[in-house]
Design a protein around this motif. Structure first.
Motif, PDB file in Angstrom:
ATOM      1  N   ALA A  35       0.835  -1.201   0.000  1.00  0.00           N
ATOM      2  CA  ALA A  35       0.000   0.000   0.000  1.00  0.00           C
ATOM      3  C   ALA A  35       0.870   1.251   0.000  1.00  0.00           C
ATOM      4  CB  ALA A  35      -0.912  -0.006   1.226  1.00  0.00           C
ATOM      5  N   SER A  36       0.439   2.268  -0.741  1.00  0.00           N
ATOM      6  CA  SER A  36       1.256   3.471  -0.949  1.00  0.00           C
ATOM      7  C   SER A  36       1.689   4.142   0.341  1.00  0.00           C
ATOM      8  CB  SER A  36       0.479   4.477  -1.799  1.00  0.00           C
ATOM      9  OG  SER A  36       0.239   3.982  -3.085  1.00  0.00           O
ATOM     10  N   ASN A  37       0.828   4.135   1.365  1.00  0.00           N
ATOM     11  CA  ASN A  37       1.171   4.825   2.607  1.00  0.00           C
ATOM     12  C   ASN A  37       2.378   4.209   3.302  1.00  0.00           C
ATOM     13  OD1 ASN A  37       0.270   3.097   5.216  1.00  0.00           O
ATOM     14  ND2 ASN A  37      -1.094   2.658   3.505  1.00  0.00           N
ATOM     15  N   PHE A  38       2.669   2.936   2.978  1.00  0.00           N
ATOM     16  CA  PHE A  38       3.725   2.207   3.673  1.00  0.00           C
ATOM     17  C   PHE A  38       5.030   2.195   2.881  1.00  0.00           C
ATOM     18  CE2 PHE A  38       5.370  -1.697   5.888  1.00  0.00           C
ATOM     19  CZ  PHE A  38       5.207  -1.235   7.185  1.00  0.00           C
ATOM     20  N   MET A  39       5.162   3.096   1.924  1.00  0.00           N
ATOM     21  CA  MET A  39       6.302   3.078   1.013  1.00  0.00           C
ATOM     22  C   MET A  39       7.652   3.168   1.729  1.00  0.00           C
ATOM     23  SD  MET A  39       7.201   5.648  -2.170  1.00  0.00           S
ATOM     24  CE  MET A  39       5.738   5.195  -3.090  1.00  0.00           C
ATOM     25  N   ALA A 106       0.589  -3.327  11.022  1.00  0.00           N
ATOM     26  CA  ALA A 106       0.684  -1.927  11.454  1.00  0.00           C
ATOM     27  C   ALA A 106      -0.711  -1.339  11.600  1.00  0.00           C
ATOM     28  CB  ALA A 106       1.482  -1.104  10.435  1.00  0.00           C
ATOM     29  N   VAL A 107      -0.821  -0.349  12.462  1.00  0.00           N
ATOM     30  CA  VAL A 107      -2.056   0.426  12.606  1.00  0.00           C
ATOM     31  C   VAL A 107      -1.715   1.865  12.231  1.00  0.00           C
ATOM     32  CG1 VAL A 107      -3.891   1.191  14.149  1.00  0.00           C
ATOM     33  CG2 VAL A 107      -2.879  -1.088  14.446  1.00  0.00           C
ATOM     34  N   GLY A 108      -2.354   2.351  11.170  1.00  0.00           N
ATOM     35  CA  GLY A 108      -2.001   3.659  10.630  1.00  0.00           C
ATOM     36  C   GLY A 108      -2.646   4.819  11.367  1.00  0.00           C
ATOM     37  N   ARG A 109      -2.055   6.004  11.194  1.00  0.00           N
ATOM     38  CA  ARG A 109      -2.604   7.239  11.746  1.00  0.00           C
ATOM     39  C   ARG A 109      -2.819   8.243  10.621  1.00  0.00           C
ATOM     40  NH1 ARG A 109      -2.455   8.225  17.154  1.00  0.00           N
ATOM     41  NH2 ARG A 109      -4.020   9.770  16.513  1.00  0.00           N
ATOM     42  N   LEU A 110      -3.958   8.910  10.672  1.00  0.00           N
ATOM     43  CA  LEU A 110      -4.351   9.915   9.679  1.00  0.00           C
ATOM     44  C   LEU A 110      -3.910  11.295  10.156  1.00  0.00           C
ATOM     45  CD1 LEU A 110      -6.089  10.190   7.015  1.00  0.00           C
ATOM     46  CD2 LEU A 110      -8.001  10.752   8.537  1.00  0.00           C
ATOM     47  N   VAL A 111      -3.459  12.115   9.209  1.00  0.00           N
ATOM     48  CA  VAL A 111      -2.977  13.463   9.532  1.00  0.00           C
ATOM     49  C   VAL A 111      -3.567  14.460   8.542  1.00  0.00           C
ATOM     50  CG1 VAL A 111      -0.949  14.964   9.669  1.00  0.00           C
ATOM     51  CG2 VAL A 111      -0.806  12.632  10.490  1.00  0.00           C
ATOM     52  N   GLN A 174      -0.476  10.034  -4.248  1.00  0.00           N
ATOM     53  CA  GLN A 174      -0.867  11.159  -5.098  1.00  0.00           C
ATOM     54  C   GLN A 174      -1.524  12.264  -4.269  1.00  0.00           C
ATOM     55  OE1 GLN A 174      -4.103  10.813  -8.075  1.00  0.00           O
ATOM     56  NE2 GLN A 174      -2.605  11.550  -9.567  1.00  0.00           N
ATOM     57  N   THR A 175      -2.267  11.876  -3.244  1.00  0.00           N
ATOM     58  CA  THR A 175      -2.881  12.862  -2.355  1.00  0.00           C
ATOM     59  C   THR A 175      -1.812  13.720  -1.691  1.00  0.00           C
ATOM     60  OG1 THR A 175      -4.674  11.303  -1.911  1.00  0.00           O
ATOM     61  CG2 THR A 175      -4.447  13.155  -0.400  1.00  0.00           C
ATOM     62  N   PHE A 176      -0.762  13.075  -1.206  1.00  0.00           N
ATOM     63  CA  PHE A 176       0.341  13.817  -0.604  1.00  0.00           C
ATOM     64  C   PHE A 176       0.989  14.750  -1.622  1.00  0.00           C
ATOM     65  CE2 PHE A 176       4.919  14.152   0.294  1.00  0.00           C
ATOM     66  CZ  PHE A 176       4.858  14.835   1.504  1.00  0.00           C
ATOM     67  N   ALA A 190      -1.128  10.130   5.335  1.00  0.00           N
ATOM     68  CA  ALA A 190      -0.672   9.209   6.380  1.00  0.00           C
ATOM     69  C   ALA A 190       0.440   9.873   7.195  1.00  0.00           C
ATOM     70  CB  ALA A 190      -0.161   7.912   5.762  1.00  0.00           C
ATOM     71  N   LEU A 191       0.425   9.634   8.493  1.00  0.00           N
ATOM     72  CA  LEU A 191       1.463  10.188   9.358  1.00  0.00           C
ATOM     73  C   LEU A 191       2.850   9.790   8.879  1.00  0.00           C
ATOM     74  CD1 LEU A 191       2.444  11.635  11.908  1.00  0.00           C
ATOM     75  CD2 LEU A 191       1.951   9.546  13.205  1.00  0.00           C
TER      76      LEU A 191
END
Length: 253
Positions: A35-39, A106-111, A174-176, A190-191
């Protein structure tokens, strides 16, 4: 040279050879959908994995939903690191994964983040400002962080008001990019994407405002007989990998 001197040199040479970190003869490669957030943590974990085992982890990054579609159509991924738990669960249900291998890594955090200092306040009240023109979120149809963003706006009673201002990225990456380039003043990311960036401004969204972002991994049947795939799944649970995961702002179960 006398026999004793030759023996001493041979002993030194053997000590040097066996002291090197030589990959095992059976070293292999594993194809991992991430997943992109975990790059960034995935890159660090892959490097540590290779150093430890000699195996190579070939990483592909993208939205979890898109990856699942590819897996269902026969893409040759062997390990799936999703940004949610639903798609790994679906992989079990649909017969694409090896039974008993699914777990939360992992448990992600939204920012809520802005590339500009002073834009995002510590309570996220910027979302209620009339002069906010664009808010970036990941597409909730494919990205779990997009789902969390929509849930957060709903809990705050702001979704209907802000919907016309939302721009969607196809992935959290892409959102980032939208936020980092200024295409949107603020965005939910993602944090892990901003934890090592001192610039800008941010609000770490309270976990009570959205469903837990439980990110699960699963061994796919395509990797069942690959020792590198099984080794990667094991390494993902190791203290070394867990320390890397926490370093990027995730929680570990």
């Amino acid at each position: 040279m006398n026999p004793m001197g030759l023996l001493a040199r041979l002993s030194c040479l053997m000590a040097l050879v066996f002291g090197l970190n030589v990959p095992p003869a059976e070293a292999a490669a594993v194809q991992v959908a991430v997943a992109s957030n975990f790059m960034e943590p995935a890159k660090a974990i892959a490097a540590a994995f290779t150093a430890k085992t000699g195996h190579q982890a070939n990483l592909s990054f993208g939205p979890s939903g898109q990856f699942y579609t590819q897996i269902a159509h026969g893409a040759p991924f062997e390990v799936f690191l999703s940004a949610d738990k639903e798609r790994p669960q679906q992989a079990e249900k649909d017969g694409f994964s090896v039974s008993g291998t699914r777990f939360t890594y992992a448990v992600g955090r939204l920012v809520l983040y802005s590339a500009t200092a002073g834009i995002v306040d510590r309570d996220g009240k910027v979302l209620a400002r009339d002069d906010l023109s664009h808010l970036a979120i990941a597409d909730p149809a494919t990205a779990p962080y997009g789902v969390a963003a929509v849930e957060t706006l709903g809990k705050l009673g702001l979704y209907t008001r802000l919907k016309p201002k939302i721009v969607q990225g196809s992935s959290i990456a892409q959102t980032f990019q939208f936020v980092q380039t200024g295409a949107a003043e603020v965005g939910f990311v993602a944090l892990s994407q901003v934890i090592n960036r001192p610039e800008g401004s941010r609000w770490i969204v309270p976990a009570t405002l959205h469903s837990p972002i439980d990110q699960q991994a699963v061994l796919l049947k395509t990797g069942d007989q690959n020792p590198a795939a099984r080794a990667f799944m094991t390494f993902l649970k190791s203290p070394t990998a867990r320390a890397i995961i926490r370093r990027y702002g995730y929680e570990t179960p």
